[in-house]
Design a protein around this motif. Structure first.
Motif, PDB file in Angstrom:
ATOM      1  N   PHE A 471       0.620  -1.117   0.026  1.00 41.76           N
ATOM      2  CA  PHE A 471      -0.021   0.068  -0.175  1.00 41.76           C
ATOM      3  C   PHE A 471       0.925   1.371   0.127  1.00 41.76           C
ATOM      4  N   ASP A 472       0.496   2.207  -0.805  1.00 38.78           N
ATOM      5  CA  ASP A 472       0.874   3.568  -0.603  1.00 38.78           C
ATOM      6  C   ASP A 472       0.278   4.055   0.636  1.00 38.78           C
ATOM      7  N   LYS A 473       1.055   4.866   1.185  1.00 39.58           N
ATOM      8  CA  LYS A 473       0.408   5.368   2.471  1.00 39.58           C
ATOM      9  C   LYS A 473      -0.595   6.735   1.942  1.00 39.58           C
ATOM     10  N   GLU A 510      -1.789  16.560  -9.000  1.00 39.46           N
ATOM     11  CA  GLU A 510      -2.896  15.735  -8.462  1.00 39.46           C
ATOM     12  C   GLU A 510      -2.451  15.263  -7.284  1.00 39.46           C
ATOM     13  N   HIS A 511      -1.473  15.375  -6.457  1.00 45.89           N
ATOM     14  CA  HIS A 511      -0.960  14.924  -5.480  1.00 45.89           C
ATOM     15  C   HIS A 511      -1.952  15.383  -4.148  1.00 45.89           C
ATOM     16  N   PRO A 512      -2.302  14.653  -3.298  1.00 45.47           N
ATOM     17  CA  PRO A 512      -3.162  14.920  -2.150  1.00 45.47           C
ATOM     18  C   PRO A 512      -3.011  16.190  -1.803  1.00 45.47           C
ATOM     19  N   GLY A 671      -2.342   2.163  -4.766  1.00 45.74           N
ATOM     20  CA  GLY A 671      -1.821   3.566  -4.695  1.00 45.74           C
ATOM     21  C   GLY A 671      -2.654   4.567  -5.333  1.00 45.74           C
ATOM     22  N   ASP A 672      -2.159   5.870  -5.661  1.00 45.25           N
ATOM     23  CA  ASP A 672      -3.188   6.827  -6.166  1.00 45.25           C
ATOM     24  C   ASP A 672      -2.904   6.540  -7.809  1.00 45.25           C
ATOM     25  N   GLY A 673      -1.713   6.178  -8.041  1.00 48.23           N
ATOM     26  CA  GLY A 673      -1.727   5.839  -9.625  1.00 48.23           C
ATOM     27  C   GLY A 673      -0.858   7.313 -10.355  1.00 48.23           C
ATOM     28  N   VAL A 674      -0.597   8.345  -9.442  1.00 50.55           N
ATOM     29  CA  VAL A 674      -0.080   9.365 -10.312  1.00 50.55           C
ATOM     30  C   VAL A 674       1.290   9.494  -9.844  1.00 50.55           C
ATOM     31  N   ASN A 675       1.819   9.501  -8.646  1.00 57.20           N
ATOM     32  CA  ASN A 675       3.227   9.523  -8.634  1.00 57.20           C
ATOM     33  C   ASN A 675       3.682   7.995  -8.342  1.00 57.20           C
ATOM     34  N   ASP A 676       2.771   7.049  -8.626  1.00 57.98           N
ATOM     35  CA  ASP A 676       3.243   5.735  -8.309  1.00 57.98           C
ATOM     36  C   ASP A 676       3.177   4.740  -9.301  1.00 57.98           C
ATOM     37  N   ALA A 677       3.031   5.369 -10.566  1.00 51.89           N
ATOM     38  CA  ALA A 677       2.863   4.551 -11.905  1.00 51.89           C
ATOM     39  C   ALA A 677       3.903   3.644 -11.933  1.00 51.89           C
TER      40      ALA A 677
END
Ligand code: ADP
Ligand code: MG
Length: 777
Positions: A471-473, A510-512, A671-677
């Protein structure tokens, strides 16, 4: 016989870099994403000539999704690709799709093709400008396939035509029997049987003709041959029964499988057709497709939202249930986002359009579900691959079943041919071919209705077998409802000015954290400037030009890389804030301008979800984060992951995943798919959460959870496990029944009518079993 070689494609793409100085790193990021991507066998980059060379399996991989992702990190592809799909007639469920894939892939401009016999849908990706969907459809027609108009154009009459024909066939067959029994002249009963034959062959004959024209023999041909043979032997009644049952089960299958595309038509129905565009204070009724980015629209109470956008004015609650499966309406306020397809409850809203109609969330979800249903699961691919071998085997077996007894002089030729025909019918792989798609399509449809989007059957199967999940945090184990807790300006800058600059820089992120900054700025009533040259620097932060200043926002690593140091006073504050459990980022231009501290909330359901995953058979859970270790530890302890790693750059996350895959085999990553591609693609199952999450997540993930609830992951895994069980049941059942029938036919214990009943019954049974997946979780 070795299975046929998988097709691969090779492509060279000229690249452009928005910033030369970051080209190395951006390219490295892209390479890692691609290398780990399923379906890609080779990636070569040539920085000097700015080209990317890829060798990939075009049935698994598409280029446009990569293009979109690359764009965010500053790499432009010189070419644009488009996706499109169309339906085929004259192929049906019962023939194999490989020949068409191969023919289309021979064309240079076509970069990816999937053909799904289950939904009769062909999805192609092609290079924009070099060809178009019309030309591809024309080519397909030339190859001997019939392109069918889209479903919604089909009137109900046509939809039930197959069923009506089957019933007519049955009716005439019954009449023929009755006439024979009642002692009418034999000619009358023959005429009735001939009519039954015509009705029964009405659908099968053109299909068979199409495949004969392509030089292949499909199940329709086999059935027609058997029926013709039966007539030749004078067994008109049995031939009619065969055609009746074949047509009936074909019609029922078709009607049943149409239910699996209903989730899709439900979504299509959400597509609003018109909108109120506000121009000079006046409201004009316009078509939703014509809305442009930047247009202002009015959304009245009770209306569907016509476009993705940002609220300028007004408060309301939005019902997103059709998109996310989540029934509680979401409160929205100015600055918040709205999505096309959502239902506006009580308030009137003024909204600034942020996406073109073809690009909005709803349009992309529809495309995604369509593609998902087009892709084939591995089990299905295996069946496809051995399908032609199997068909050839059946044909040879049938021939042997005629020749051997005949040459040995065992019995008369009529009896021998009759028995061989029975064999032909019972050995046909209908049930085998349909068993997997019926289950997979149903499960995909079931998921889609609750906002769980599997990108294809492959991922449904993978989800059922992952043994570890990472999991991404931020935004995954925590809510991602990050708040700004402190704004600490450096010497010589105002608090509000710092927040305004940061907010401007973060506008396209797009980062939280970006949303948190925007909210904080809004609370202070700040108008955010429009940034230029925005570039996401994954794992570090971002850079953008705001008010003519080059602004950096991000972590310590980013500062170090750009040679900026924190002044002593800020250094001290940084330590304090971090040890109090805040994530802290710095803002800088030529010098450090200040710090922004964030607090996040752990998802209350996280602990229970991890427990539920364990009960489903996930052995190991891991947290991977780019955040500071102090914060990571606190979160890890509270949610109870088995292992955690902090301070990771995207490439480190990829390494961790590699290592996890070595230890556990199949590994999922949420993950969120943005920075975790890269991490998402490096896993066996990349899962992205939250429709509001991010733009890219829809493209890079294998499984998209539309709502922002972690529980959906459990539901998705449970559904995938059920689907897998059903597929296995269906395969076992089909193989068992087919074996028994073959043995029976060879021994003469199964006659033609019984064989037909067994064969078609088996087919309908597996379809019905698969359709159970449409319901429940
Ligand atoms: P996580 O694993 O927590 O999702 P990310 O890889 O998303 O971590 O980000 C790692 C770090 O990079 C963040 O903790 C933050 O310091 C910095 N960062 C990333 N994106 C941004 C952004 N848009 N604004 C500010 N900081 C960012
Ligand atoms: Mg992240």
């Amino acid at each position: 016989m070795p299975p046929p070689k998988l097709p691969t494609k090779h492509i060279r793409l000229p690249l452009q870099f928005r910033e030369r100085e970051n080209a190395d790193r951006a390219l490295d990021y892209l390479m890692r994403t691609l290398e780990a991507h399923r379906g890609i066998t080779q990636v070569d980059v040539d920085l000097e000539h700015a080209t990317l060379a890829l060798t990939y399996d075009p049935r698994v991989f598409g280029l446009e999704q990569v293009r979109k992702m690359a764009q965010r990190i500053g790499i432009e592809f010189a070419r644009k690709f488009r996706r499109g799909s169309f339906r085929l007639g004259g192929m049906g469920l019962r023939s194999f799709a490989q020949a068409l894939e191969r023919h289309l892939l021979d064309e240079d401009a076509i970069t990816s093709v999937t053909v799904n016999p289950g939904s009769s849908r062909v999805t192609v990706e092609y290079e924009d400008g070099r060809t178009d969907l019309g030309r591809i459809e024309q080519r397909v027609a030339e190859l001997g396939y019939a392109v069918r108009p889209e479903e919604r154009l089909e009137p109900w009459l046509k939809r039930y035509l197959e069923l009506a024909l089957a019933l007519a066939c049955g009716g005439f067959a019954l009449l023929g029997f009755a006439l024979g029994q009642l002692g009418a002249a034999p000619a009358w009963s023959t005429i009735s049987f001939v009519l039954a034959y015509i009705a029964g062959a009405w659908e099968a004959a053109p299909e068979s003709y199409h495949s004969l024209r392509r030089g292949t023999v499909d199940i329709h041909t086999l059935m027609l041959a058997a029926a013709a043979g039966a007539a030749g032997l004078g067994h008109w009644g049995e031939g009619s029964t065969l055609l009746f049952l074949f047509a009936l089960s074909g019609a029922l299958e078709q009607l049943a499988l149409q239910r699996t595309s209903r989730a899709l038509s439900d979504l299509v129905a959400l597509k609003p057709s018109d909108a109120w565009r506000v121009e000079n204070g006046e409201e004009l009724a316009v078509l939703a497709e014509t809305l442009q980015i930047g247009d202002r629209i009015r959304i009245k109470p009770g209306e569907r939202v016509p476009a993705d956008g940002q609220i300028v004015e007004g408060h309301s609650a939005l019902d997103l249930s059709a998109l996310t499966g989540e029934s509680t309406p979401v409160e929205v306020v100015p600055g918040g986002e709205v999505f096309a397809g959502a239902l506006n409850h009580h308030g009137a809203l003024l909204v600034r359009v942020t996406k073109q109609a073809s690009d909005n969330t709803l349009a992309r979800i529809i495309e995604l579900v369509q593609q998902a249903q087009a892709g084939r699961a591995p089990t299905q691919r295996i069946i496809d691959r051995f399908g032609s071998v199997y068909a050839a085997t059946v044909l040879s077996l049938t021939l042997l079943a005629v020749l051997v007894p005949w040459l040995l002089g065992l019995g008369d030729l009529r009896a021998i041919v009759y028995r061989a025909m029975t064999l032909l019918v019972v050995a046909s792989p209908c049930a085998l071919v349909i068993s997997t798609p019926a289950s997979i399509l149903s499960a995909i449809a079931n998921g889609a209705r609750r906002g769980i989007l599997f990108k294809g059957g492959v991922y449904l199967e993978t989800a059922a077998t992952v043994r570890a999940i990472a999991f991404d945090k931020t935004g995954t184990l925590t809510r991602g409802r990050i708040r700004v807790t402190d704004v600490v300006p450096a010497e010589g800058i105002e608090r509000d000015e710092l927040l305004r600059l940061t907010g401007g820089a973060e506008r396209n992120s797009e980062h939280p954290m970006a949303r948190a900054v925007a909210e904080a700025a809004k609370r202070r009533g700040l108008e955010l400037p429009e940034p230029q040259d925005f570039m996401a620097l994954p794992g570090r932060g971002l850079r953008a030009r705001v008010d003519g200043r080059a602004v950096l926002v991000g972590n310590q690593l980013l500062l170090r890389e750009h040679g900026r140091t924190l002044p002593a006073a800020l250094e001290q504050r940084h330590r304090e804030l971090t040890s109090a459990g805040n994530s802290v980022v710095a803002v800088a231009d030529d010098r450090v301008l200040g710090l922004i501290a964030f607090a996040d909330e752990i998802r209350p359901e996280a602990r229970a979800v991890l427990q539920a995953l364990r009960e489903l058979g996930v052995e190991h859970t891991v947290m991977l984060t780019g955040d500071q270790p102090e914060i990571a530890r606190a979160v890890a302890e509270q949610v109870g992951v088995d292992e955690w790693h902090a301070g990771l750059l995207p490439e480190h996350k990829v390494e961790r995943l590699r290592e996890l895959r070595q230890r556990f085999g199949r590994v999922g990553m949420v993950g969120d798919g943005v920075n975790d591609a890269p991490a998402l693609t490096a896993s066996d199952l990349g899962v992205a959460m939250g429709v509001a999450g991010a733009d890219v997540s829809l493209e890079t993930a294998d499984l998209v959870l539309m709502s922002d609830h972690l529980e959906q992951l459990v539901t998705a895994l449970r559904l995938s496990r059920r689907a897998r069980r059903t597929v296995i049941q269906n395969l076992a059942l089909s193989v068992a029944i087919i074996s028994v029938l073959i043995a029976g036919a060879l021994l003469g214990a199964v006659n033609l009518p019984l064989g037909v009943v067994g064969h078609e019954g088996n087919t309908l049974l597996v379809v019905a079993n698969g359709l159970r997946l449409l319901r429940g979780d």
